[in-house]
Design a protein around this motif. Structure first.
Motif, short mmCIF file in Angstrom:
data_model
loop_
_atom_site.label_atom_id
_atom_site.label_comp_id
_atom_site.label_asym_id
_atom_site.label_seq_id
_atom_site.Cartn_x
_atom_site.Cartn_y
_atom_site.Cartn_z
N GLN A 72 -19.99 57.52 77.96
CA GLN A 72 -18.87 58.60 78.68
C GLN A 72 -19.70 58.34 79.76
O GLN A 72 -18.58 58.62 80.74
N GLU A 89 -13.97 64.88 80.47
CA GLU A 89 -14.62 63.81 79.32
C GLU A 89 -13.83 63.76 77.40
O GLU A 89 -12.41 63.52 77.95
N THR A 156 -7.80 62.83 75.96
CA THR A 156 -9.06 61.57 75.88
C THR A 156 -7.42 60.07 75.82
O THR A 156 -7.71 59.73 76.54
#
Length: 207
Positions: A72, A89, A156
């Motif tokens: 991340q 995120e 994502t």
């Protein structure tokens, strides 16, 4: 397929630094074709099935991109460095190949090659990798986007696309125009403030 960093290291050891530029250019040309390959629908269907199966696999290691673990923190740093304040995120993780590009697949029968980077990573990383490797050919990138729309359109998936788009922008693997147009569509899906000043071809983004 070796990264540019790998090639530079090998040439340094072999005392062949003068060959770095040509070798890097050759690898990049294979990864990022200038002409769309002719692929049957069965090839695309096999790719979709393969990536679906890969996502639910259970790797015991973290995937690597260019020999560096994909975390991340790395994703956020890469995207922030080019686009500024962006929501990066990653909410879904799974099994990824982590080096999916046109040099690592075969046709007309699909085989996926070069699994040394396989591991746990963001779901959408492979789809975004193949998409970014296709941006030099509008019809090819559109086909990739259509085939993997269910993944690339997720939060994502959009983060993964920004990660690879940032890499393309930094290395100028694609022209500013090719960078700006996909960026324009990604802006609509990200709760972000993309800083135009840091993006190559940023004057084209809002056209």
């Amino acid at each position: 397929m070796p990264s540019a960093q790998d090639i530079r290291a090998w040439c340094r050891v072999c005392k062949a630094d003068e060959q770095v530029a040509d070798l890097v250019a050759t690898v990049r040309a294979r990864r990022h074709p200038a002409v769309a390959p002719e692929l049957p629908d069965s090839w695309w269907q096999a790719m979709v099935r393969s990536l679906d199966a890969l996502v639910v696999s259970r790797p015991t290691r973290v995937a690597t991109v260019d020999s560096t673990p994909i975390t991340q923190e790395r994703i956020s740093a890469a995207v922030f460095g080019v686009f500024g304040d962006v929501d990066t995120e990653v909410v879904v993780w799974g099994g990824v190949h982590a080096d999916l590009n046109w040099a690592n697949v075969t046709a007309p029968e699909l085989s996926i090659l070069d699994w040394e980077d396989y591991g746990r990573g963001p779901v959408g990383l492979d789809h975004a990798s193949l998409w970014s490797a296709s941006l030099a050919v509008a019809s090819l990138s559109a086909r990739v986007e259509a085939e993997f729309a269910d993944i690339l359109s997720t939060p994502t998936g959009r983060v993964c696309r920004l990660f690879y788009l940032a890499s393309c922008c930094r290395s100028l693997l694609i022209t500013p125009e090719r960078c700006a147009r996909p960026l324009k569509s990604l802006r609509r899906g990200c709760s972000a403030r993309l800083g135009n000043a840091s993006v190559p071809g940023a004057d084209l983004v809002d056209r």
